[in-house]
Design a protein around this motif. Structure first.
Motif, short mmCIF file in Angstrom:
data_model
loop_
_atom_site.label_atom_id
_atom_site.label_comp_id
_atom_site.label_asym_id
_atom_site.label_seq_id
_atom_site.Cartn_x
_atom_site.Cartn_y
_atom_site.Cartn_z
N PRO A 43 9.34 22.93 -9.57
CA PRO A 43 9.92 23.95 -8.67
C PRO A 43 8.88 24.86 -8.05
O PRO A 43 7.87 25.21 -8.67
N GLY A 44 9.13 25.26 -6.80
CA GLY A 44 8.31 26.24 -6.13
C GLY A 44 6.93 25.75 -5.70
O GLY A 44 6.06 26.57 -5.42
N THR A 45 6.74 24.43 -5.67
CA THR A 45 5.43 23.89 -5.31
C THR A 45 5.51 23.07 -4.03
O THR A 45 6.58 22.58 -3.65
N SER A 46 4.38 22.92 -3.38
CA SER A 46 4.27 22.03 -2.23
C SER A 46 2.84 21.53 -2.17
O SER A 46 1.95 22.07 -2.84
N VAL A 47 2.59 20.50 -1.37
CA VAL A 47 1.26 19.94 -1.21
C VAL A 47 1.02 19.69 0.27
O VAL A 47 1.93 19.29 1.00
N ILE A 48 -0.19 19.96 0.72
CA ILE A 48 -0.57 19.73 2.11
C ILE A 48 -1.51 18.53 2.18
O ILE A 48 -2.51 18.48 1.44
N VAL A 49 -1.19 17.57 3.03
CA VAL A 49 -1.95 16.32 3.10
C VAL A 49 -2.25 15.96 4.55
O VAL A 49 -1.53 16.35 5.46
N THR A 50 -3.32 15.18 4.73
CA THR A 50 -3.70 14.66 6.05
C THR A 50 -3.42 13.18 6.10
O THR A 50 -3.68 12.44 5.14
N VAL A 51 -2.91 12.70 7.22
CA VAL A 51 -2.60 11.28 7.38
C VAL A 51 -3.90 10.49 7.53
O VAL A 51 -4.69 10.73 8.45
N THR A 52 -4.12 9.53 6.62
CA THR A 52 -5.32 8.70 6.66
C THR A 52 -5.03 7.22 6.58
O THR A 52 -5.94 6.41 6.71
N ASN A 53 -3.76 6.83 6.34
CA ASN A 53 -3.48 5.41 6.13
C ASN A 53 -2.06 5.06 6.54
O ASN A 53 -1.25 5.94 6.87
N PHE A 54 -1.77 3.78 6.49
CA PHE A 54 -0.49 3.21 6.88
C PHE A 54 0.14 2.50 5.69
O PHE A 54 -0.54 1.78 4.96
N CYS A 55 1.42 2.74 5.46
CA CYS A 55 2.16 2.03 4.42
C CYS A 55 2.93 0.90 5.10
O CYS A 55 3.90 1.14 5.82
N ALA A 56 2.48 -0.32 4.90
CA ALA A 56 3.05 -1.47 5.61
C ALA A 56 4.42 -1.84 5.05
O ALA A 56 4.70 -1.67 3.86
N PRO A 57 5.32 -2.36 5.90
CA PRO A 57 6.63 -2.81 5.44
C PRO A 57 6.49 -3.97 4.46
O PRO A 57 5.52 -4.74 4.52
N ASN A 58 7.46 -4.09 3.58
CA ASN A 58 7.54 -5.23 2.67
C ASN A 58 8.89 -5.90 2.90
O ASN A 58 9.91 -5.47 2.36
N TYR A 59 8.91 -6.92 3.74
CA TYR A 59 10.17 -7.54 4.13
C TYR A 59 10.74 -8.46 3.05
O TYR A 59 11.78 -9.08 3.25
N GLY A 60 10.07 -8.53 1.89
CA GLY A 60 10.65 -9.23 0.75
C GLY A 60 11.75 -8.42 0.10
O GLY A 60 12.49 -8.94 -0.74
N PHE A 61 11.87 -7.15 0.49
CA PHE A 61 12.91 -6.27 -0.03
C PHE A 61 13.65 -5.63 1.14
O PHE A 61 13.10 -5.50 2.24
N THR A 62 14.88 -5.23 0.90
CA THR A 62 15.61 -4.49 1.92
C THR A 62 15.11 -3.06 1.96
O THR A 62 14.44 -2.59 1.03
N ALA A 63 15.43 -2.35 3.02
CA ALA A 63 14.96 -0.97 3.18
C ALA A 63 15.45 -0.06 2.08
O ALA A 63 14.78 0.92 1.72
N ASP A 64 16.61 -0.36 1.51
CA ASP A 64 17.15 0.47 0.44
C ASP A 64 17.08 -0.23 -0.91
O ASP A 64 17.68 0.22 -1.88
N GLY A 65 16.31 -1.32 -0.99
CA GLY A 65 16.20 -2.07 -2.24
C GLY A 65 14.78 -2.37 -2.63
O GLY A 65 14.49 -3.44 -3.18
N GLY A 66 13.86 -1.46 -2.37
CA GLY A 66 12.46 -1.66 -2.75
C GLY A 66 11.50 -1.67 -1.58
O GLY A 66 10.30 -1.50 -1.77
N GLY A 67 12.01 -1.87 -0.37
CA GLY A 67 11.16 -1.84 0.81
C GLY A 67 10.99 -0.43 1.32
O GLY A 67 11.50 -0.07 2.39
N HIS A 68 10.30 0.39 0.55
CA HIS A 68 10.24 1.82 0.84
C HIS A 68 9.70 2.13 2.23
O HIS A 68 10.11 3.11 2.86
N CYS A 69 8.76 1.33 2.69
CA CYS A 69 8.12 1.62 3.98
C CYS A 69 8.65 0.74 5.11
O CYS A 69 8.04 0.67 6.19
N ASN A 70 9.77 0.08 4.88
CA ASN A 70 10.38 -0.75 5.92
C ASN A 70 10.90 0.13 7.06
O ASN A 70 11.09 1.34 6.89
#
Length: 282
Positions: free
Chosen positions: A123-150
């Motif tokens: 609680p009460g925390t946050s983190v500040i980050v800079t974009v440095t990379n890409f999370c590629a889709p994993n089409y072996g899974f559905t978007a709501d079944g493990g394909g987090h970056c789909n």
């Protein structure tokens, strides 16, 4: 101005894997090296524009990768290379396809906080980050079944050290809120010059303000301003004979602000050197 060298040391740690591990490194590298090296700027939907105030909180999910993962030491999809030596450390993040904008978002900064899970959130925390990379889709899974970056999923992948600032690592795929913020960086914008002959490639990093670059121009002492093209990530290139001329750069970010750095590279510059210019105000 001389070359810039940034020392960095990182202590390895061994942690159990998360509940839903994401193995995106190879796909991210494939994405990186498969982009065409043509002189143009990618067209995509407009990135979030910044104002003097923070943007509104929005919903997404976040996972992490362990410290033993080598992705901090290789060229990710933004091209920054070793993130420690580049000055980003562990305050970094990879974005899913729905947010990455084909590299336009490289260098942008976000604030994340954990929500909706009293068991795992800090609680009460946050983190500040800079974009440095890409999370590629994993089409072996559905978007709501493990394909987090789909497609359609708004997803952040953080180093475990950053993730644990807002949530317990056992949480796995954690609901978060995020908002776009201005980047604060130490020192000036860095220009790493590489190439051969008349081909010049410049990796631009450590950008404050909006952080994400939309246009770059380069100028020699015997030329006018020349438009550079985005090669991939934050690597920009041009075919021009600029040897034996001091180099100046004009950098424009997504909020429409431009910073001009005159004569940051001396007349006797050479490929493989990094130079430091002016910085955006924050």
């Amino acid at each position: 101005m001389g070359t810039l060298s940034i020392p960095f040391s990182k202590e390895k740690m061994s942690l159990p894997p998360p509940l839903n591990p994401i193995h995106t490194l190879l796909l991210s590298l494939f994405f990186t090296f498969s982009l065409p090296a043509t002189s143009h700027t990618f067209s995509s939907s407009s990135p979030p524009q910044l104002s003097t105030s923070l943007s509104e909180w929005q919903s997404a999910h976040a996972t992490y990768y362990a410290a033993s993962d080598p992705r901090d030491y290789v060229g990710g999809a933004c091209g920054y290379g070793d993130l420690g030596k580049a000055g980003y450390g562990l305050a970094t993040v990879g974005l899913s396809e729905a947010m990455f904008e084909r590299g336009q978002m490289c260098g942008a900064c976000f604030e994340l906080r954990c929500v909706e899970d009293l068991r795992w959130c800090i609680p009460g925390t946050s983190v500040i980050v800079t974009v440095t990379n890409f999370c590629a889709p994993n089409y072996g899974f559905t978007a709501d079944g493990g394909g987090h970056c789909n497609p359609r999923n708004k997803h952040f992948v953080l180093p475990i050290e950053s993730y644990e600032k807002i949530a317990i690592w056992k949480a796995g795929n954690m609901p978060v809120q995020y908002r776009r913020i201005k980047c604060r960086k130490e020192g000036g914008i860095r220009f790493a010059v590489s190439g051969s002959g008349i081909y010049i490639s410049v990796l631009i990093s450590n950008v404050a303000g909006a952080g994400d670059i939309t246009a770059v121009k380069i100028k020699g002492s015997r030329t006018g301003w020349l438009q550079m093209g985005r090669n991939w990530g934050q690597n920009w290139h041009i075919n021009a004979d600029l040897k034996n001329q001091p180099l100046s750069f004009e950098v424009t970010t997504s909020d429409g602000i431009t910073v001009t750095s005159y004569n940051v590279a001396p007349k006797n510059w050479s490929f493989g050197q990094t130079f430091e210019g002016k910085q955006f105000e924050t």
